[in-house]
Write a protein that holds these residues in place. Structure first.
Motif, short mmCIF file in Angstrom:
data_model
loop_
_atom_site.label_atom_id
_atom_site.label_comp_id
_atom_site.label_asym_id
_atom_site.label_seq_id
_atom_site.Cartn_x
_atom_site.Cartn_y
_atom_site.Cartn_z
N ALA A 42 0.85 -1.20 0.00
CA ALA A 42 0.00 0.00 0.00
C ALA A 42 0.87 1.24 0.00
N ARG A 43 0.36 2.26 -0.64
CA ARG A 43 1.00 3.58 -0.60
C ARG A 43 -0.09 4.58 -0.21
N ILE A 44 0.17 5.35 0.84
CA ILE A 44 -0.78 6.33 1.33
C ILE A 44 -0.16 7.70 1.13
N THR A 45 -0.87 8.57 0.45
CA THR A 45 -0.42 9.94 0.25
C THR A 45 -1.47 10.83 0.89
N TYR A 46 -1.01 11.76 1.71
CA TYR A 46 -1.97 12.60 2.43
C TYR A 46 -1.41 13.98 2.70
N GLY A 47 -2.32 14.90 2.99
CA GLY A 47 -1.96 16.26 3.34
C GLY A 47 -3.12 16.91 4.08
N GLU A 48 -2.80 17.93 4.84
CA GLU A 48 -3.81 18.64 5.61
C GLU A 48 -4.51 19.72 4.78
N GLU A 49 -3.80 20.31 3.87
CA GLU A 49 -4.33 21.37 3.01
C GLU A 49 -4.20 20.93 1.56
N PRO A 50 -5.18 21.22 0.71
CA PRO A 50 -5.08 20.81 -0.70
C PRO A 50 -3.81 21.30 -1.39
N SER A 51 -3.33 22.49 -1.04
CA SER A 51 -2.13 23.02 -1.70
C SER A 51 -0.88 22.88 -0.82
N GLY A 52 -1.00 22.21 0.31
CA GLY A 52 0.11 22.10 1.25
C GLY A 52 1.01 20.91 0.98
N GLU A 53 1.91 20.68 1.93
CA GLU A 53 2.88 19.60 1.83
C GLU A 53 2.19 18.24 1.84
#
Length: 83
Positions: A42-53
């Motif tokens: 599995a690979r999980i990609t996530y961020g708190e803000e749509p344009s953030g890190e």
């Protein structure tokens, strides 16, 4: 996430309003590698803000996937802006 994916109660006019909650993104991709043990990946990609890190976690452990999702959801529901 594009603006078209926003919940209907959030318009483009609300985007710059500091009172509006921020929106995070989490994407999980899973696959099997038959020559490996365990074969789950599995690979999980996530961020708190749509344009953030963006952060990425790769794992062969389904429990790690659940742990990352729980942590991310906790941050979404307990965010100071979301009181």
């Amino acid at each position: 996430m594009t603006n078209d994916d926003r919940p209907s109660e959030i318009s483009d006019d609300d985007e710059s309003d500091p009172a509006m909650p921020s929106m995070g993104t989490l994407v999980i991709r899973t696959w099997h590698e038959p020559d490996q043990r365990p074969s789950f990946r599995a690979r999980i990609t996530y961020g708190e803000e749509p344009s953030g890190e963006r952060r990425t976690v790769s794992t062969a452990d389904p429990e790690k996937v659940l742990s990352v999702v729980r942590q991310w959801l906790s941050g979404q529901t307990n965010h100071p802006d979301k009181a």
